[in-house]
Enzyme design. Structure first.
Site, PDB file in Angstrom:
ATOM      1  N   GLN A  17      86.407 -42.281  11.614  1.00  0.00           N
ATOM      2  CA  GLN A  17      86.892 -40.898  11.545  1.00  0.00           C
ATOM      3  C   GLN A  17      86.844 -40.358  10.111  1.00  0.00           C
ATOM      4  OE1 GLN A  17      87.804 -38.469  13.607  1.00  0.00           O
ATOM      5  NE2 GLN A  17      87.395 -39.612  15.483  1.00  0.00           N
ATOM      6  N   SER A  18      85.781 -40.662   9.400  1.00  0.00           N
ATOM      7  CA  SER A  18      85.666 -40.280   7.995  1.00  0.00           C
ATOM      8  C   SER A  18      85.493 -38.777   7.803  1.00  0.00           C
ATOM      9  CB  SER A  18      84.480 -41.008   7.358  1.00  0.00           C
ATOM     10  OG  SER A  18      84.200 -40.505   6.076  1.00  0.00           O
ATOM     11  N   ASN A  19      86.380 -38.179   7.014  1.00  0.00           N
ATOM     12  CA  ASN A  19      86.210 -36.780   6.612  1.00  0.00           C
ATOM     13  C   ASN A  19      85.029 -36.634   5.653  1.00  0.00           C
ATOM     14  OD1 ASN A  19      88.670 -35.881   7.946  1.00  0.00           O
ATOM     15  ND2 ASN A  19      89.789 -36.886   6.294  1.00  0.00           N
ATOM     16  N   VAL A  44      82.268 -38.372   5.510  1.00  0.00           N
ATOM     17  CA  VAL A  44      80.995 -38.420   6.229  1.00  0.00           C
ATOM     18  C   VAL A  44      80.707 -37.072   6.874  1.00  0.00           C
ATOM     19  CG1 VAL A  44      79.902 -39.379   8.301  1.00  0.00           C
ATOM     20  CG2 VAL A  44      80.877 -40.910   6.580  1.00  0.00           C
TER      21      VAL A  44
END
Length: 335
Positions: free
Chosen positions: A75-77, A79
């Protein structure tokens, strides 16, 4: 601090608002609480990584890159924002996502940031938790290079000396806003993880002799390791800026008492903070970074860590999209 010396692509809607939070201030009984809205930077719903990407993508384009590679948790912001900026600039993008949190929750695995990543049409690869992610993206970069592309590899969170320039620039922006408003800022508080945001702020505010103390609320590592990482990167950023004398070790302060069971694992304090800020100020925080950062700030206020008349600015780093990956937690926790 002459940042125009460095390649930069203008991406952000800036300056982002600096707003007083009267209801939260009253609810907690002081100090005077303000918020710097870096959730409003623009691209891909906004967030702090767009600040770093202005300089990272500027460098990538200056080097003739046609493909960017980066990494993060599922759930990387970072990325999501990198993928969106790559699309905006006409660059291809490959990302490596780490299963840093062990879960089979379909919301976490497919909703939120992951859904937006897929809408952006990037190439996604997955790795098991505990993988050396920097080595993983460097290997992807080498593979792409062997196929004739010109990749530019961005570390997790965009956190290197080039990316941290984005938050040295925010130091300038924040001081200009405060000076225009006649606002004396006593403390600046934010969530700290990959270290680039805090390192850039510390380097910039030290270079400007601002007198503003920065407190990072850790979301992953123990305090000693977090402070070491931030100080090392702040020193590298200061060197890049040409700041003589380096960065004082005591200019770097992290409180890592609010991590809970680990990175990305929700806590009741985070849930309280998310609800409290939503219901008092109409502002949404995220469950991984700003939610835990605000949980720390709220707890410190309750413990009397700040004077009632002190002006404390909370830097909102964005990431609200991640709330959708934690639907079961928020609907199951007490409202």
């Amino acid at each position: 601090m002459h940042l125009a010396r460095f390649p930069r692509v203008k991406l952000c809607h800036a300056p982002t608002p600096l707003e007083f939070m009267p209801n939260l201030t009253k609810l907690l009984g002081g100090p005077q609480l303000w918020i710097k809205r870096d959730d409003c930077t623009g691209v891909a719903t906004g967030g702090n990584k767009n600040r770093k990407l202005e300089f990272l993508m500027g460098e990538a384009l200056a080097q003739g890159a046609d493909h960017v590679v980066t990494q993060g948790a599922v759930q990387s912001n970072h990325v999501r924002q990198t993928a969106a900026v790559a699309a905006k600039l006409g660059l291809k993008c490959t990302v490596v996502l780490e299963h840093r949190i062990q879960t089979n929750d379909p919301d976490y695995l497919e909703s939120g940031n992951v859904l937006l990543d897929k809408l952006l049409g990037i190439d996604i690869e997955y790795r098991d938790g505990g993988t050396d992610m920097q080595a993983a993206i460097e290997a992807v970069g080498e593979r792409l290079k062997s196929k004739g592309t010109r990749p530019y590899v961005i570390p997790g969170g965009g956190s290197n000396a080039t990316g941290a320039l984005g938050y040295a620039h925010v130091a300038l922006e924040l001081l200009a806003q405060a000076n225009e408003m006649g606002l004396r800022i006593d403390r600046l508080v934010h969530a700290t993880g990959s270290a680039g945001t805090q390192a850039g702020l510390v380097a910039g505010l030290e270079a400007l002799n601002s007198g503003i103390r920065v407190l990072g609320i850790g979301v992953r590592l123990p305090r000693e390791r977090q402070e070491e990482n931030v100080h090392k990167l702040a020193e590298a950023t200061a060197a890049k800026l040409g700041l003589k004398g380096g960065i004082r070790r005591d200019a770097v302060e992290a409180n890592c008492d609010y991590v809970g069971a680990g990175y990305g694992i929700p806590t009741e304090g985070m849930a309280e903070a998310v609800r409290m800020v939503a219901r008092s100020e109409g502002i949404f925080l995220d469950p991984v970074y700003s939610g835990k950062g605000m949980a720390g700030l709220i707890d410190l206020v309750r413990k009397g860590a700040f004077g009632k008349e002190e002006n404390v600015v909370f830097l909102h780093t964005g990431g609200q999209v991640g709330l959708f990956g934690y639907r079961d937690f928020f609907t199951g926790a007490a409202a």
